[in-house]
Design an enzyme around this catalytic site. Structure first.
Site, PDB file in Angstrom:
ATOM      1  N   LEU A 490     -56.043  13.619  31.237  1.00  0.00           N
ATOM      2  CA  LEU A 490     -55.548  12.471  31.877  1.00  0.00           C
ATOM      3  C   LEU A 490     -54.572  13.190  32.899  1.00  0.00           C
ATOM      4  O   LEU A 490     -54.257  12.312  33.820  1.00  0.00           O
ATOM      5  CB  LEU A 490     -54.705  11.727  30.809  1.00  0.00           C
ATOM      6  CG  LEU A 490     -55.543  10.921  29.811  1.00  0.00           C
ATOM      7  CD1 LEU A 490     -54.771  10.233  28.894  1.00  0.00           C
ATOM      8  CD2 LEU A 490     -56.579   9.896  30.450  1.00  0.00           C
ATOM      9  N   GLY A 491     -54.049  14.167  32.910  1.00  0.00           N
ATOM     10  CA  GLY A 491     -52.973  14.679  33.558  1.00  0.00           C
ATOM     11  C   GLY A 491     -52.579  16.038  33.062  1.00  0.00           C
ATOM     12  O   GLY A 491     -52.880  16.500  31.977  1.00  0.00           O
ATOM     13  N   ALA A 492     -51.524  16.664  33.805  1.00  0.00           N
ATOM     14  CA  ALA A 492     -50.727  17.647  33.300  1.00  0.00           C
ATOM     15  C   ALA A 492     -49.435  17.877  34.187  1.00  0.00           C
ATOM     16  O   ALA A 492     -49.149  17.245  35.018  1.00  0.00           O
ATOM     17  CB  ALA A 492     -51.629  19.237  33.866  1.00  0.00           C
ATOM     18  N   GLY A 493     -48.654  18.656  33.263  1.00  0.00           N
ATOM     19  CA  GLY A 493     -47.355  18.677  33.659  1.00  0.00           C
ATOM     20  C   GLY A 493     -46.643  19.881  33.326  1.00  0.00           C
ATOM     21  O   GLY A 493     -47.212  20.890  32.767  1.00  0.00           O
ATOM     22  N   PHE A 495     -44.799  20.792  30.749  1.00  0.00           N
ATOM     23  CA  PHE A 495     -44.842  21.189  29.404  1.00  0.00           C
ATOM     24  C   PHE A 495     -46.426  21.261  28.655  1.00  0.00           C
ATOM     25  O   PHE A 495     -46.384  21.473  27.636  1.00  0.00           O
ATOM     26  CB  PHE A 495     -44.259  19.979  28.529  1.00  0.00           C
ATOM     27  CG  PHE A 495     -42.840  20.236  28.934  1.00  0.00           C
ATOM     28  CD1 PHE A 495     -41.712  21.197  27.970  1.00  0.00           C
ATOM     29  CD2 PHE A 495     -41.962  19.210  29.724  1.00  0.00           C
ATOM     30  CE1 PHE A 495     -40.376  21.233  28.296  1.00  0.00           C
ATOM     31  CE2 PHE A 495     -40.611  19.562  29.956  1.00  0.00           C
ATOM     32  CZ  PHE A 495     -39.834  20.440  29.230  1.00  0.00           C
ATOM     33  N   GLY A 496     -47.413  20.932  29.513  1.00  0.00           N
ATOM     34  CA  GLY A 496     -48.699  20.947  28.868  1.00  0.00           C
ATOM     35  C   GLY A 496     -49.605  19.865  29.472  1.00  0.00           C
ATOM     36  O   GLY A 496     -49.421  19.384  30.447  1.00  0.00           O
ATOM     37  N   LYS A 512     -51.044  15.051  23.749  1.00  0.00           N
ATOM     38  CA  LYS A 512     -50.180  16.139  24.800  1.00  0.00           C
ATOM     39  C   LYS A 512     -50.375  17.586  23.990  1.00  0.00           C
ATOM     40  O   LYS A 512     -49.736  17.781  23.047  1.00  0.00           O
ATOM     41  CB  LYS A 512     -48.825  15.866  25.139  1.00  0.00           C
ATOM     42  CG  LYS A 512     -48.450  16.678  26.209  1.00  0.00           C
ATOM     43  CD  LYS A 512     -47.040  16.016  26.722  1.00  0.00           C
ATOM     44  CE  LYS A 512     -46.407  17.168  27.872  1.00  0.00           C
ATOM     45  NZ  LYS A 512     -47.303  16.492  29.148  1.00  0.00           N
ATOM     46  N   ASP A 608     -37.044  16.202  33.601  1.00  0.00           N
ATOM     47  CA  ASP A 608     -38.132  16.144  34.392  1.00  0.00           C
ATOM     48  C   ASP A 608     -38.343  14.707  34.765  1.00  0.00           C
ATOM     49  O   ASP A 608     -39.460  14.042  34.692  1.00  0.00           O
ATOM     50  CB  ASP A 608     -39.223  16.732  33.750  1.00  0.00           C
ATOM     51  CG  ASP A 608     -40.251  17.201  34.843  1.00  0.00           C
ATOM     52  OD1 ASP A 608     -39.782  17.253  36.216  1.00  0.00           O
ATOM     53  OD2 ASP A 608     -41.314  17.708  34.570  1.00  0.00           O
TER      54      ASP A 608
END
Length: 829
Positions: A490-493, A495-496, A512, A608
């Site tokens: 779904l996505g990444a940021g 923290f993971g 996550k 964040d």
């Protein structure tokens, strides 16, 4: 003979011209300028820089300097009286002499074959030999300033009074007092090698200070000026006489005001700023110096920075010595201080041991859980810092009786009262939570435990369905199975990575997979418990977690619409957000963050805030995600020094990259940037022709000042008659208050909600970055000593180093923001 006569007549005039300004940068041997001569200078070809005398703060004295715009020194040789002069002698030596003929400064180049001098368009003052090769340069012999295009290498030193700045061989930047006390040590990120052979520091034309070395491909960016990005701005890095290192800039390359846009350290953390026995604190706007108590007098009442002196020396006490208690005060020390020692002791023994020891003049008891006690011995330099959030008490030996300052007595009383109130609130909240959990468990036991619907679910899933607030513990295999081996990303940021999953009860979730989480099992579970106990309409709900071996995963409720950035920055008309949706998302996000900051048992700083971490549900209500993944803050001191902070450039508050404490006000800054993006539909760090190649937030403020708020509004909304321009104005004003450089100039998130809802009138905001409290005007510089923080850069990064080596009685320092401005200043009465 008729040909020679005109030449002989012109000869005196030609000789006279040697003593007056030149149209070109070449300075012949024998040239001289006088301190008393008005408009005498040696200019650069573009007239941006010149060698001249500028008035000094001392009466009837003048500074021989290379100046920008004729008034701002960037290099200096020294100060002389009105009869002084600067002469390039025929011997090749550049010499500054006083009116009495005494040499104040000499380039010592009389044996190097100098044939001329030159002032370049870069501001560099050089002496050349007959092959036009520089044999001396002001860039190689800096005084207190570094300009653009100047290389500052290891071994060179900037000096201003007792303070110095240098680049270490390791690549670290250090500020020192009296050559010994390092009070600022800014290092490279740990990903870089510390074994550099020949590092050099350079201030780039875009406002970024970088370190270059053969081992650092492309260089390492260290700090950013608050107005970074505009390459047409003249900037310089200056060590001021107050011990702070600042980046100054001027929008005009030839004239105009020069403003500070970054400074290295909180002013009260500058070692020795208030002199011996001086204590630094803050009023509403500036750092102020005071004596520890009325047992001391100022050395000079007209200059409190000179410190204090005892009214009665300890040698004259006749045995009547006692200890002066200074709560929330820390006396500074530094690494390898020969006049201090530390040991473990409680507050009372720390005080008593110093009182009974003839070798102890003061001690500091840390109340941060370390149990450290530091003692200062004779010969020590006493300099300290006082603020309500400082976790220490200092004890100073004085001749009795103690005559305390009024402010200190009031502070101590308020502190005791606040502790009582905190205990009452804490007990009430805990009792309420325990009661709620007991009721929920009782209801489940009576009504649901025998229901066959739960027969196929584990006890974990039962807890998930009927004991809200308690997170479900999953095994790694369960989450691997429900995400089909982490197939649908779904996505990444920072923290993971997040994956879509479906639980056995057909609940769709977002899983996550955390990266870089180093906490132990117990600590991780405690943080998960805290996150799961947060329940708010505008927060994404944590369903469960996995802590198995090295695996750390979190399971959240699933948001089908995804994150805000998918709607805000897309060209897809099907995803266009109306103004009503935007305003509701802004308000909902603010309420969610307010809950984290002000309504949770522990103050949770998100660290964040950005559109990617604001999810949108089916009704387009905002849901803040990823909260609580950074360290939780102590509710009694919502400051935290992070050794490996995470965030996104463009949304990071200035204090992040300035190595200053991270607080809830750091989230306010990030939220302000998101607010501006909701109004404009553009990334806050966008630079384009429309914004005159300036960072979008700076351009937006300029348009706001012109009264052209509609120019900031998303062009797709400009023709929409349903847009509430009053709401637009509130959001714009609020965003500019949120992104103020100084943390305490920013409102709390609770205030932000009131501002958006129109409950309170909002005053016109200050310029968030382009106007500083430190500025040059004409021939003088005025400063409020406000610490200007670094601004976030234009690109994203997930991790920054924020380590600090300045020690305050052996403990890493964590001072407050330097400017103390009441939050009420942004609100109407």
């Amino acid at each position: 003979m008729a040909v020679k006569t005109p030449f002989l007549k012109l000869l005196p005039l030609l000789l006279l011209l040697l003593h007056f300004p030149f149209s070109f940068s070449t300075i012949p041997l024998g040239s001289v300028i006088y301190a008393s001569g008005s408009n005498q200078n040696w200019p650069s070809p573009n007239s941006t820089f010149s060698v001249s005398f500028v008035p000094s703060p001392s009466p009837n004295s003048f500074l021989a300097a290379v100046s920008f715009a004729g008034s701002v020194p960037i290099w200096s040789a020294g100060t002389v009286d009105s009869r002084g002069s600067l002469r390039l002698h025929t011997s090749g030596s550049l010499r500054l002499t006083n009116g009495s003929g005494t040499t104040v400064w000499d380039s010592k180049t009389d044996r190097l074959g100098v044939t001329s001098g030159s002032i370049e368009d870069t501001g560099e003052f050089i002496l050349l030999n007959n092959r036009s090769v520089p044999v001396w340069s002001s860039f190689d012999n800096p005084t207190d300033t570094i300009v653009q295009s100047q290389n500052f290498t290891a071994g060179k030193i900037l000096r201003s009074g007792l303070y110095s700045f240098q680049l270490e061989r390791s690549g670290n930047l250090t500020l020192r007092w009296n050559t010994s006390a390092i009070y600022w040590n800014h290092g490279l990120n740990s990903s870089f090698s510390s074994n550099l052979s020949s590092p050099r520091l350079s201030l780039q034309t875009n406002g970024v200070v970088s370190i270059f070395e053969s081992n650092l491909l492309g260089g390492a960016e260290i700090v950013y000026s608050g107005d970074y990005g505009d390459s047409n701005t003249f900037r310089f890095l200056k060590l001021d006489d107050d011990g702070n290192l600042r980046i100054y800039s001027s929008a005009s390359r030839n004239s105009g005001p020069v403003n500070a846009h970054w400074s290295a350290v909180d002013q009260c953390l500058v070692y020795g700023y208030c002199g011996n026995f001086g204590i630094c604190s803050y009023n509403d706007t500036n750092p102020i110096c005071s004596c520890p108590s009325r047992n001391f007098d100022f050395v000079d009442v007209n200059d409190r920075r000179k410190g204090c002196k005892r009214k009665v020396e300890l040698s004259d006490c006749s045995g009547n010595t006692t200890m002066l208690d200074l709560v929330h005060t820390r006396l500074f020390t530094y690494e390898d201080d020969p006049n201090s020692e530390s040991f473990f002791a409680g507050s009372s023994p720390c005080r008593a041991n110093c009182l009974s020891s003839v070798l102890c003049l003061a001690s500091v008891s840390m109340s941060d859980g370390s149990g450290n006690c530091w003692q200062k011995h004779p010969g020590s330099f006493f300099t300290g810092y006082q603020w309500p959030s400082v976790p220490s008490t200092s004890y100073v030996k004085v001749c009795g009786p103690v005559v305390a300052n009024t402010l200190e007595r009031a502070t101590k009383g308020d502190d005791n009262n606040s502790k009582v109130h905190l205990w009452i609130v804490a007990v009430a909240v805990i009792a309420g939570l325990l009661g709620l959990v007991a009721v929920e468990i009782g209801l489940w036991w009576c009504c649901c435990r025998k229901n066959p619907r739960f027969g196929t679910l584990s006890s974990h899933y039962t807890l998930l369905e009927y004991a809200s607030g308690a997170p479900v513990q999953f095994t790694y295999k369960e989450l691997q199975r429900c995400t089909k081996s982490f197939k649908e990303k779904l996505g990444a940021g920072g923290f993971g990575t997040v994956y879509r999953g479906v639980l056995t009860n057909r609940t769709v979730v977002a899983v996550k997979q955390l990266e870089g989480i180093e906490q132990g099992e117990k600590q991780f579970r405690m943080e998960v418990a805290t996150i799961s106990s947060t329940h708010h309409l505008n927060l994404v709900r944590l369903i469960g977690f996995c802590s198995q071996g090295r695996h750390r995963l979190l399971v959240y409720e699933f948001m089908r619409n995804g994150s805000l950035d998918n709607f805000l920055f897309t060209t897809d008309s099907a995803k266009f957000l109306t103004w009503e949706y935007r305003f509701n998302i802004a308000l909902g996000t603010a309420k969610g963050i307010t809950y984290l900051h002000e309504e949770c048992r522990d103050c949770i700083v998100h660290c964040d805030i950005k559109p990617e971490n604001i999810l949108v549900d089916d009704n387009f209500a905002a849901k803040v995600s990823d909260f609580g993944l950074a360290k939780l803050l102590n509710p009694k001191d919502n400051r935290y020094n992070m050794s490996s902070v995470r965030g996104t450039r463009g949304y990071l508050a200035p204090e992040w990259l300035a190595n200053l404490p991270i607080t809830s006000k750091s989230d306010v800054y990030s939220y302000g940037m998101v607010l501006l993006e909701l109004v404009s539909g553009k990334r806050n760090f966008d630079v384009s022709e429309k914004t005159n190649h300036k960072k979008f937030s700076i351009w937006a403020y300029e348009e706001f000042e012109k009264g052209n708020t509609k120019a900031i509004l998303d062009t797709r909304l400009s023709e929409d008659q349903t847009v509430d321009m009053e709401q637009v104005m509130r959001m714009v004003k609020t965003s500019f208050w949120c992104i103020q450089e100084q943390p305490l100039q920013r409102p709390t998130m609770g205030k932000v909600v009131q501002m958006l809802e129109g409950i309170t009138e909002i005053k016109n905001p200050l310029c968030p970055k382009t106007i500083s409290e430190v500025s040059f005007s004409g021939n003088s510089m005025s400063t409020s000593h406000a610490s200007m923080f670094v601004a976030s850069g234009p690109t994203r990064s997930s991790s920054f180093s924020a380590t600090r080596s300045f020690q305050t009685m052996g403990i890493t320092s964590s001072g407050p923001a330097s400017t103390r401005i009441s939050e009420g200043s942004m609100l109407g009465s």
